[in-house]
Enzyme design. Structure first.
Site, PDB file in Angstrom:
ATOM      1  N   ASN A  12       0.883  -1.171   0.000  1.00 32.53           N
ATOM      2  CA  ASN A  12       0.000   0.000   0.000  1.00 32.53           C
ATOM      3  C   ASN A  12       0.918   1.219   0.000  1.00 32.53           C
ATOM      4  OD1 ASN A  12      -1.799   2.043   0.489  1.00 32.53           O
ATOM      5  ND2 ASN A  12      -2.401   1.335   2.540  1.00 32.53           N
ATOM      6  N   TRP A  13       1.051   1.816  -1.179  1.00 29.94           N
ATOM      7  CA  TRP A  13       2.002   2.932  -1.297  1.00 29.94           C
ATOM      8  C   TRP A  13       1.495   4.207  -0.650  1.00 29.94           C
ATOM      9  CZ3 TRP A  13       4.191   2.865  -7.056  1.00 29.94           C
ATOM     10  CH2 TRP A  13       4.925   1.685  -7.242  1.00 29.94           C
ATOM     11  N   LYS A  14       0.201   4.261  -0.363  1.00 32.71           N
ATOM     12  CA  LYS A  14      -0.406   5.470   0.207  1.00 32.71           C
ATOM     13  C   LYS A  14      -0.073   6.682  -0.668  1.00 32.71           C
ATOM     14  CE  LYS A  14      -0.397   3.267   4.698  1.00 32.71           C
ATOM     15  NZ  LYS A  14      -0.388   3.372   6.151  1.00 32.71           N
ATOM     16  N   HIS A  97      -9.816   1.384   4.479  1.00 33.31           N
ATOM     17  CA  HIS A  97      -8.571   1.561   5.235  1.00 33.31           C
ATOM     18  C   HIS A  97      -8.841   2.523   6.392  1.00 33.31           C
ATOM     19  CE1 HIS A  97      -4.502   2.703   6.306  1.00 33.31           C
ATOM     20  NE2 HIS A  97      -4.101   1.601   5.709  1.00 33.31           N
ATOM     21  N   GLU A  99      -7.277   4.918   7.489  1.00 30.59           N
ATOM     22  CA  GLU A  99      -7.026   6.330   7.164  1.00 30.59           C
ATOM     23  C   GLU A  99      -8.216   6.932   6.419  1.00 30.59           C
ATOM     24  OE1 GLU A  99      -3.211   5.640   5.318  1.00 30.59           O
ATOM     25  OE2 GLU A  99      -2.403   5.079   7.274  1.00 30.59           O
ATOM     26  N   GLU A 168      -6.093  -4.788  10.316  1.00 32.60           N
ATOM     27  CA  GLU A 168      -5.067  -3.778  10.551  1.00 32.60           C
ATOM     28  C   GLU A 168      -5.366  -3.027  11.844  1.00 32.60           C
ATOM     29  OE1 GLU A 168      -2.890  -2.666   6.660  1.00 32.60           O
ATOM     30  OE2 GLU A 168      -4.572  -1.300   6.906  1.00 32.60           O
ATOM     31  N   GLY A 174       1.946   2.218  10.764  1.00 30.91           N
ATOM     32  CA  GLY A 174       2.935   3.293  10.637  1.00 30.91           C
ATOM     33  C   GLY A 174       3.609   3.669  11.946  1.00 30.91           C
ATOM     34  N   SER A 212       2.737  -2.193  10.365  1.00 35.17           N
ATOM     35  CA  SER A 212       4.182  -2.306  10.629  1.00 35.17           C
ATOM     36  C   SER A 212       4.742  -3.696  10.353  1.00 35.17           C
ATOM     37  CB  SER A 212       4.515  -1.870  12.061  1.00 35.17           C
ATOM     38  OG  SER A 212       4.156  -0.509  12.258  1.00 35.17           O
ATOM     39  N   GLY A 233       2.543  -1.156   4.258  1.00 33.26           N
ATOM     40  CA  GLY A 233       2.695   0.247   3.905  1.00 33.26           C
ATOM     41  C   GLY A 233       4.162   0.613   3.731  1.00 33.26           C
ATOM     42  N   GLY A 234       4.743   1.144   4.786  1.00 32.80           N
ATOM     43  CA  GLY A 234       6.111   1.666   4.726  1.00 32.80           C
ATOM     44  C   GLY A 234       7.114   0.734   4.061  1.00 32.80           C
TER      45      GLY A 234
HETATM   46  P1  PGA Z   1       2.388   0.216   7.619  1.00 28.71           P
HETATM   47  O1  PGA Z   1       0.958   0.460   6.916  1.00 28.71           O
HETATM   48  O2  PGA Z   1       2.916  -1.079   7.084  1.00 28.71           O
HETATM   49  O3  PGA Z   1       3.216   1.397   7.213  1.00 28.71           O
HETATM   50  O4  PGA Z   1       2.135   0.144   9.098  1.00 28.71           O
HETATM   51  C1  PGA Z   1       0.080  -0.598   6.665  1.00 28.71           C
HETATM   52  C2  PGA Z   1      -1.198  -0.068   6.098  1.00 28.71           C
HETATM   53  O5  PGA Z   1      -1.655   0.994   6.538  1.00 28.71           O
HETATM   54  O6  PGA Z   1      -1.801  -0.672   5.174  1.00 28.71           O
END
Ligand code: PGA
Length: 250
Positions: A12-14, A97, A99, A168, A174, A212, A233-234
């Site tokens: 997930n590149w966000k 998600h 967010e 999640e 994050g 994470s 994500g990251g």
């Molecule tokens: P993260 O994000 O791996 O940076 O914690 C995961 C996500 O929000 O899908």
């Protein structure tokens, strides 16, 4: 444990990327991953879908979007429809998600409608569920994730075996704080039980862990019986890290 589920590792590149950075990252991934035994996808910002579509052509990397409109078409400025995504070769769309739920006010009903739009267009929705730290501390984890998933089950009925679920925990996204494999498995087992009650095909449904996940902790998480992959994500923005996670799933 014997089950028919193929693992899925989805990045997930966000809100990250540029034409140049995407090009370098995708080329490194394609060169490094060969023919993985798991499914691998990257969920990228919409403006880059066309670039990615040509970059991944014929390769093992599948294309995903980070959101999809709950509307088919019409006067919805800024929205991107499931049919538009499908035209660009999109196979997965993240919906719900945390967010989006947190910053864009997406309700369980909106998330369920988005999942339905994706399914109708032949796109697999990756339905995210998860509790905040306050909810976990208040002992509400089970209630929250089941409520979020129940809405999607209710709206999507017999199609439910076509979705992917991502657990999640919001406090792990994050933050560098990962759920322990046992903590994650406990919630995944609850979600699996809920899916079993809803569908005779529940064993087919992949339940990903996200929050994470990284090269160091992926193997232990992925070894759990009900953890069928990751939403990353990251660590999906660095080729070496993402490749390590793919290798851990193989
Ligand atoms: P993260 O994000 O791996 O940076 O914690 C995961 C996500 O929000 O899908």
């Amino acid at each position: 444990m014997n089950h028919p589920r193929k693992k899925l590792i989805a990045g997930n590149w966000k809100l990250n990327g540029s034409l140049a950075a995407n090009d370098a990252l995708v080329r490194a991934l394609l060169a490094g991953m060969g023919q993985p035994t798991c499914d691998v996808a990257v969920c990228v910002p919409s403006p880059y879908l066309a670039q990615l579509q040509s970059l991944v052509q014929g390769g093992a990397l599948l294309l995903g979007a980070q959101d999809v409109s709950q509307h088919l078409s019409g006067a919805y400025t800024g929205e991107v429809s499931a049919d538009m995504l499908r035209e660009l070769g999109v196979r997965y769309a993240i919906v719900g998600h945390s967010e989006r739920r947190q910053y864009h006010g997406e309700t369980d009903a909106v998330v369920s409608n988005k999942a339905q739009r994706a399914l109708a267009a032949g796109i697999t929705p990756i339905v995210c569920v998860g509790e905040t730290l306050a909810e976990r501390d208040a002992g509400e984890t089970e209630h929250v994730v089941k409520r979020q998933l129940a809405a999607v089950i209710h709206t999507n009925g017999h199609c439910i075996s076509e979705i992917v679920v991502a657990y999640e925990p919001v406090w792990a996204i994050g933050t560098g704080k990962t759920a322990s494999p046992e903590q994650a498995q406990q919630v995944h087992a609850l979600l699996r039980a809920q899916l079993r009650a809803a569908s005779p095909q529940a064993e087919r449904i992949a339940i990903l862990y996200g929050g994470s996940m990284n090269a160091g902790n992926a193997a232990a998480l992925l070894a759990q019986p009900d953890i069928d992959g990751g939403l990353i994500g990251g660590a999906s923005l660095k080729a070496a890290d993402f490749l390590s996670i793919i290798a851990a799933a193989a």
